[in-house]
Design a protein around this motif. Structure first.
Motif, mmCIF file in Angstrom:
data_model
loop_
_atom_site.group_PDB
_atom_site.id
_atom_site.type_symbol
_atom_site.label_atom_id
_atom_site.label_comp_id
_atom_site.label_asym_id
_atom_site.label_seq_id
_atom_site.Cartn_x
_atom_site.Cartn_y
_atom_site.Cartn_z
ATOM 1 N N GLY A 84 20.264 11.776 -17.367
ATOM 2 C CA GLY A 84 21.466 11.593 -18.190
ATOM 3 C C GLY A 84 21.646 10.199 -18.758
ATOM 4 O O GLY A 84 22.687 9.891 -19.327
ATOM 5 N N THR A 85 20.621 9.344 -18.629
ATOM 6 C CA THR A 85 20.749 7.963 -19.110
ATOM 7 C C THR A 85 20.559 7.884 -20.623
ATOM 8 O O THR A 85 19.593 8.432 -21.159
ATOM 9 C CB THR A 85 19.702 7.059 -18.424
ATOM 10 O OG1 THR A 85 19.866 7.169 -17.017
ATOM 11 C CG2 THR A 85 19.854 5.605 -18.857
ATOM 12 N N GLN A 86 21.459 7.172 -21.281
ATOM 13 C CA GLN A 86 21.339 6.937 -22.712
ATOM 14 C C GLN A 86 20.616 5.611 -22.954
ATOM 15 O O GLN A 86 20.916 4.605 -22.304
ATOM 16 C CB GLN A 86 22.725 6.903 -23.351
ATOM 17 C CG GLN A 86 22.685 6.883 -24.863
ATOM 18 C CD GLN A 86 24.069 6.672 -25.455
ATOM 19 O OE1 GLN A 86 24.774 5.748 -25.068
ATOM 20 N NE2 GLN A 86 24.461 7.518 -26.387
ATOM 21 N N ILE A 91 18.945 10.323 -25.035
ATOM 22 C CA ILE A 91 19.422 10.546 -23.666
ATOM 23 C C ILE A 91 18.358 11.330 -22.895
ATOM 24 O O ILE A 91 17.900 12.385 -23.360
ATOM 25 C CB ILE A 91 20.740 11.357 -23.689
ATOM 26 C CG1 ILE A 91 21.872 10.519 -24.286
ATOM 27 C CG2 ILE A 91 21.105 11.853 -22.287
ATOM 28 C CD1 ILE A 91 23.125 11.330 -24.619
ATOM 29 N N THR A 136 24.364 6.463 -17.083
ATOM 30 C CA THR A 136 24.511 7.526 -18.104
ATOM 31 C C THR A 136 24.803 6.944 -19.493
ATOM 32 O O THR A 136 24.031 6.120 -19.970
ATOM 33 C CB THR A 136 25.602 8.540 -17.663
ATOM 34 O OG1 THR A 136 26.866 7.872 -17.522
ATOM 35 C CG2 THR A 136 25.231 9.191 -16.324
ATOM 36 N N SER A 137 25.903 7.336 -20.116
ATOM 37 C CA SER A 137 26.221 6.788 -21.451
ATOM 38 C C SER A 137 27.398 5.828 -21.351
ATOM 39 O O SER A 137 28.334 5.865 -22.149
ATOM 40 C CB SER A 137 26.502 7.913 -22.446
ATOM 41 O OG SER A 137 27.631 8.647 -22.041
ATOM 42 N N THR A 159 27.455 11.406 -18.660
ATOM 43 C CA THR A 159 26.876 11.285 -19.995
ATOM 44 C C THR A 159 27.812 11.828 -21.066
ATOM 45 O O THR A 159 28.002 11.199 -22.113
ATOM 46 C CB THR A 159 25.539 12.060 -20.052
ATOM 47 O OG1 THR A 159 24.682 11.549 -19.032
ATOM 48 C CG2 THR A 159 24.879 11.904 -21.415
#
Ligand SMILES: [Zn+2]
Ligand SMILES: [Zn+2]
Length: 273
Positions: A10-12, A5, A121-122, A93
């Motif tokens: 906050g990107t997974q 991440i 995010t996730s 996230t």
């Protein structure tokens, strides 16, 4: 192997042994790499730290979900509850068992819909946890860092979910920039969930439209005009932006109309000195 991440946005990312070389979302001119350089974490590392999610009901059927301490760009998601199932609008996230329990108590998720890549995010973690599809506009496809069969790319200008809830492509900040129209919101006067595709500004009777907010890059007049024309037929009293306090509480449709006009006028009348 882990789903790394990016701590700035906050990107997974998809499964890999070592963290990716760089985050394409943060390297893009609409974002930025953190002052301390590119950093990575994992959901497990966050879960063993002091992160937790907080919930705040805005109005019947609409609850904000955000992480404390603030993570990444401070994203806040919205849980929209309808008779025919719940929608997570935008995503954050952080996800843990407490969050899952609260959402399950309220009926789980039937779908996830996201305005643009700064809120991806996730999302795949959430989709798998709640067995829900994710709706993204296909024009933003290249920004998906963790592909999944749970993602449905929609195309065109509108995508109807149910109960009149409709996704509208406004573009602007991103080509597939999407907002969600909820006609039953605000006691039936209508609500727009806008992310920062329409950005609520400090004076919350107004909104703005930017290509990049952190780097202050405006949009050309024709793009703002298109946003104005696309949203004009939809009636809504309230507008919920991308962050906790960014809400136009009343007369939001007019606020968007007059803000678009003010913006275009400002571009047309640049002082000559
Ligand atoms: Zn990033
Ligand atoms: Zn953004």
């Amino acid at each position: 192997m882990d789903y790394w991440i990016c701590t700035t946005c906050g990107t997974q990312f998809t499964l890999s042994q070592i963290p990716p070389q760089a985050c394409p979302i943060c390297s893009d001119k609409r974002q930025y790499i953190g002052y301390e350089g590119q950093k990575w974490t994992t959901l497990a590392a966050m879960q063993s730290g002091d992160s937790h999610n907080v919930f705040k009901e805005y109005e019947p059927g609409l609850t904000g979900i955000g992480t404390e301490p603030t993570f990444a760009i401070g994203q806040r998601a919205l849980l929209l509850q309808t008779d025919q199932g719940n929608i997570l609008w935008d995503c954050i996230t952080y996800l843990d068992d407490d969050t899952v329990a609260v959402i399950q108590q309220r009926g789980g998720l039937k779908a996830i819909a996201i305005s643009h890549p700064h809120f991806y995010t996730s999302m795949v973690e959430w989709a798998e946890q709640f067995d829900a599809p994710i709706y993204l506009h296909e024009a933003n496809r290249r920004w998906v860092m963790r592909p999944s069969e749970r993602i449905t790319f929609w195309s065109g200008e509108t995508h109807h979910l149910w109960n009149g809830v409709t996704l509208l492509r406004l573009g602007g900040h991103f080509p597939g920039g999407t907002v969600l129209y909820w006609p039953q919101g605000a006691d039936g006067k209508g609500v727009l969930l806008s992310g920062d595709i329409i950005q609520v500004v400090a004076d919350r009777r107004w909104v703005s439209f930017m290509y990049s907010y952190p780097n202050l890059i405006p949009l050309p007049a024709d793009k703002v005009l298109r946003i104005r024309e696309t949203i004009e037929p939809y009636q809504f009293e309230r507008l919920y932006g991308a962050w906790w306090e960014r809400v136009v509480a009343q007369d939001a449709h007019q606020a968007v109309m007059r803000s678009a006009e003010r913006y275009i006028q400002a571009l047309d009348h640049v002082p000559s000195t």
